[in-house]
Design a protein around this motif. Structure first.
Motif, mmCIF file in Angstrom:
data_model
loop_
_atom_site.group_PDB
_atom_site.id
_atom_site.type_symbol
_atom_site.label_atom_id
_atom_site.label_comp_id
_atom_site.label_asym_id
_atom_site.label_seq_id
_atom_site.Cartn_x
_atom_site.Cartn_y
_atom_site.Cartn_z
ATOM 1 N N MET A 1 0.823 -1.194 0.000
ATOM 2 C CA MET A 1 0.000 0.000 0.000
ATOM 3 C C MET A 1 0.865 1.255 0.000
ATOM 4 O O MET A 1 0.559 2.212 -0.681
ATOM 5 C CB MET A 1 -0.919 -0.044 1.227
ATOM 6 C CG MET A 1 -1.932 1.047 1.240
ATOM 7 S SD MET A 1 -3.209 0.730 0.066
ATOM 8 C CE MET A 1 -4.609 1.213 0.961
ATOM 9 N N ASP A 2 1.954 1.238 0.788
ATOM 10 C CA ASP A 2 2.828 2.398 0.875
ATOM 11 C C ASP A 2 3.580 2.630 -0.435
ATOM 12 O O ASP A 2 3.775 3.765 -0.850
ATOM 13 C CB ASP A 2 3.799 2.220 2.037
ATOM 14 C CG ASP A 2 4.379 3.538 2.494
ATOM 15 O OD1 ASP A 2 3.752 4.578 2.214
ATOM 16 O OD2 ASP A 2 5.443 3.531 3.118
ATOM 17 N N THR A 3 3.995 1.537 -1.103
ATOM 18 C CA THR A 3 4.686 1.687 -2.383
ATOM 19 C C THR A 3 3.744 2.215 -3.453
ATOM 20 O O THR A 3 4.170 2.934 -4.342
ATOM 21 C CB THR A 3 5.283 0.345 -2.851
ATOM 22 O OG1 THR A 3 4.230 -0.621 -2.961
ATOM 23 C CG2 THR A 3 6.345 -0.141 -1.889
ATOM 24 N N GLU A 4 2.468 1.875 -3.335
ATOM 25 C CA GLU A 4 1.485 2.383 -4.289
ATOM 26 C C GLU A 4 1.353 3.895 -4.159
ATOM 27 O O GLU A 4 1.296 4.609 -5.149
ATOM 28 C CB GLU A 4 0.132 1.709 -4.014
ATOM 29 C CG GLU A 4 -0.669 1.429 -5.263
ATOM 30 C CD GLU A 4 -1.910 0.649 -4.926
ATOM 31 O OE1 GLU A 4 -2.963 1.295 -4.775
ATOM 32 O OE2 GLU A 4 -1.831 -0.581 -4.826
ATOM 33 N N ASN A 5 1.306 4.394 -2.921
ATOM 34 C CA ASN A 5 1.207 5.837 -2.691
ATOM 35 C C ASN A 5 2.455 6.557 -3.174
ATOM 36 O O ASN A 5 2.373 7.646 -3.728
ATOM 37 C CB ASN A 5 0.973 6.132 -1.212
ATOM 38 C CG ASN A 5 -0.427 5.765 -0.773
ATOM 39 O OD1 ASN A 5 -1.337 5.701 -1.584
ATOM 40 N ND2 ASN A 5 -0.586 5.499 0.506
ATOM 41 N N SER A 6 3.635 5.955 -2.939
ATOM 42 C CA SER A 6 4.858 6.610 -3.380
ATOM 43 C C SER A 6 4.940 6.641 -4.906
ATOM 44 O O SER A 6 5.436 7.609 -5.477
ATOM 45 C CB SER A 6 6.083 5.916 -2.793
ATOM 46 O OG SER A 6 6.197 4.601 -3.294
ATOM 47 N N GLU A 7 4.436 5.588 -5.570
ATOM 48 C CA GLU A 7 4.436 5.571 -7.034
ATOM 49 C C GLU A 7 3.496 6.636 -7.587
ATOM 50 O O GLU A 7 3.832 7.328 -8.555
ATOM 51 C CB GLU A 7 4.026 4.186 -7.540
ATOM 52 C CG GLU A 7 4.163 4.032 -9.027
ATOM 53 C CD GLU A 7 3.915 2.620 -9.494
ATOM 54 O OE1 GLU A 7 3.190 2.474 -10.502
ATOM 55 O OE2 GLU A 7 4.420 1.685 -8.876
ATOM 56 N N VAL A 8 2.348 6.798 -6.950
ATOM 57 C CA VAL A 8 1.391 7.821 -7.383
ATOM 58 C C VAL A 8 1.981 9.216 -7.173
ATOM 59 O O VAL A 8 1.871 10.084 -8.038
ATOM 60 C CB VAL A 8 0.047 7.667 -6.629
ATOM 61 C CG1 VAL A 8 -0.856 8.864 -6.856
ATOM 62 C CG2 VAL A 8 -0.653 6.394 -7.055
ATOM 63 N N LEU A 10 5.182 9.993 -7.033
ATOM 64 C CA LEU A 10 6.267 10.166 -8.008
ATOM 65 C C LEU A 10 5.710 10.533 -9.378
ATOM 66 O O LEU A 10 6.237 11.414 -10.057
ATOM 67 C CB LEU A 10 7.087 8.883 -8.140
ATOM 68 C CG LEU A 10 8.255 8.686 -7.201
ATOM 69 C CD1 LEU A 10 8.892 7.324 -7.446
ATOM 70 C CD2 LEU A 10 9.278 9.771 -7.377
ATOM 71 N N THR A 11 4.645 9.853 -9.776
ATOM 72 C CA THR A 11 4.036 10.135 -11.076
ATOM 73 C C THR A 11 3.488 11.553 -11.106
ATOM 74 O O THR A 11 3.698 12.279 -12.081
ATOM 75 C CB THR A 11 2.910 9.134 -11.372
ATOM 76 O OG1 THR A 11 3.438 7.808 -11.308
ATOM 77 C CG2 THR A 11 2.310 9.360 -12.747
ATOM 78 N N LYS A 12 2.810 11.977 -10.039
ATOM 79 C CA LYS A 12 2.233 13.326 -10.015
ATOM 80 C C LYS A 12 3.335 14.387 -10.059
ATOM 81 O O LYS A 12 3.228 15.354 -10.813
ATOM 82 C CB LYS A 12 1.380 13.515 -8.767
ATOM 83 C CG LYS A 12 0.713 14.887 -8.732
ATOM 84 C CD LYS A 12 -0.157 15.073 -7.549
ATOM 85 C CE LYS A 12 -0.769 16.438 -7.446
ATOM 86 N NZ LYS A 12 -0.262 17.498 -8.241
ATOM 87 N N ALA A 13 4.393 14.192 -9.283
ATOM 88 C CA ALA A 13 5.492 15.162 -9.287
ATOM 89 C C ALA A 13 6.174 15.203 -10.649
ATOM 90 O O ALA A 13 6.514 16.277 -11.158
ATOM 91 C CB ALA A 13 6.503 14.812 -8.191
ATOM 92 N N GLY A 14 6.347 14.044 -11.267
ATOM 93 C CA GLY A 14 6.945 13.998 -12.602
ATOM 94 C C GLY A 14 6.058 14.642 -13.648
ATOM 95 O O GLY A 14 6.543 15.333 -14.550
ATOM 96 N N MET A 15 4.749 14.433 -13.540
ATOM 97 C CA MET A 15 3.816 15.046 -14.491
ATOM 98 C C MET A 15 3.805 16.569 -14.322
ATOM 99 O O MET A 15 3.681 17.293 -15.308
ATOM 100 C CB MET A 15 2.404 14.483 -14.305
ATOM 101 C CG MET A 15 2.275 13.017 -14.676
ATOM 102 S SD MET A 15 2.611 12.675 -16.393
ATOM 103 C CE MET A 15 1.022 12.951 -17.104
ATOM 104 N N ASP A 16 3.947 17.057 -13.088
ATOM 105 C CA ASP A 16 4.038 18.501 -12.867
ATOM 106 C C ASP A 16 5.289 19.057 -13.553
ATOM 107 O O ASP A 16 5.253 20.132 -14.160
ATOM 108 C CB ASP A 16 4.068 18.825 -11.380
ATOM 109 C CG ASP A 16 2.740 18.568 -10.693
ATOM 110 O OD1 ASP A 16 1.718 18.457 -11.400
ATOM 111 O OD2 ASP A 16 2.735 18.466 -9.453
#
Length: 120
Positions: A1-8, A10-16
């Motif tokens: 669950m924690d790795t899922e949040n970190s992946e999300v 990371l994706t949001k920060a990268g998309m920004d």
């Protein structure tokens, strides 16, 4: 669950960061170079604004030019399919035929995560 949040996250920060890169790449000298290599067929019509409808001025978004330059350099070091998916998603070129949109969106998300982790 924690790795899922970190992946999300990371994706949001990268998309920004990719959005910032898009704003940087779609203006000024960089846009002229991209327009030269990837001309749009209806570029004159795409930028037309009627003065009757759009009288108020748009505020320019703040662009972190240093980070955008880092992202631009990082894009050149990504695998070709990720780089092509990002430029297609944000700039509309080069055109990609035969690849489903959900696959392209997945590649853009993967590129955002790689940029965020490999090129902070």
């Amino acid at each position: 669950m924690d790795t899922e949040n970190s992946e999300v996250s990371l994706t949001k920060a990268g998309m920004d960061r990719l959005e910032n890169w898009y704003l940087w790449a779609s203006k000024g000298e960089r846009a002229m170079i991209m327009g030269h290599y990837y001309p749009r067929r209806v570029s004159a019509c795409a930028h037309y604004r009627s003065s009757e409808v759009w009288n108020d001025t748009d505020s320019e978004p703040l662009i972190d030019e240093d980070d955008a330059a880092k992202v631009d350099k990082a894009l050149t070091q990504l695998p070709r399919h990720l780089r092509t998916a990002v430029t297609n998603h944000y700039l509309g070129r080069p055109k990609i035929y035969g690849t489903p949109k959900d696959v392209l969106d997945g590649w853009v998300g993967q590129a955002a995560r790689e940029i965020q982790t490999r090129f902070p």
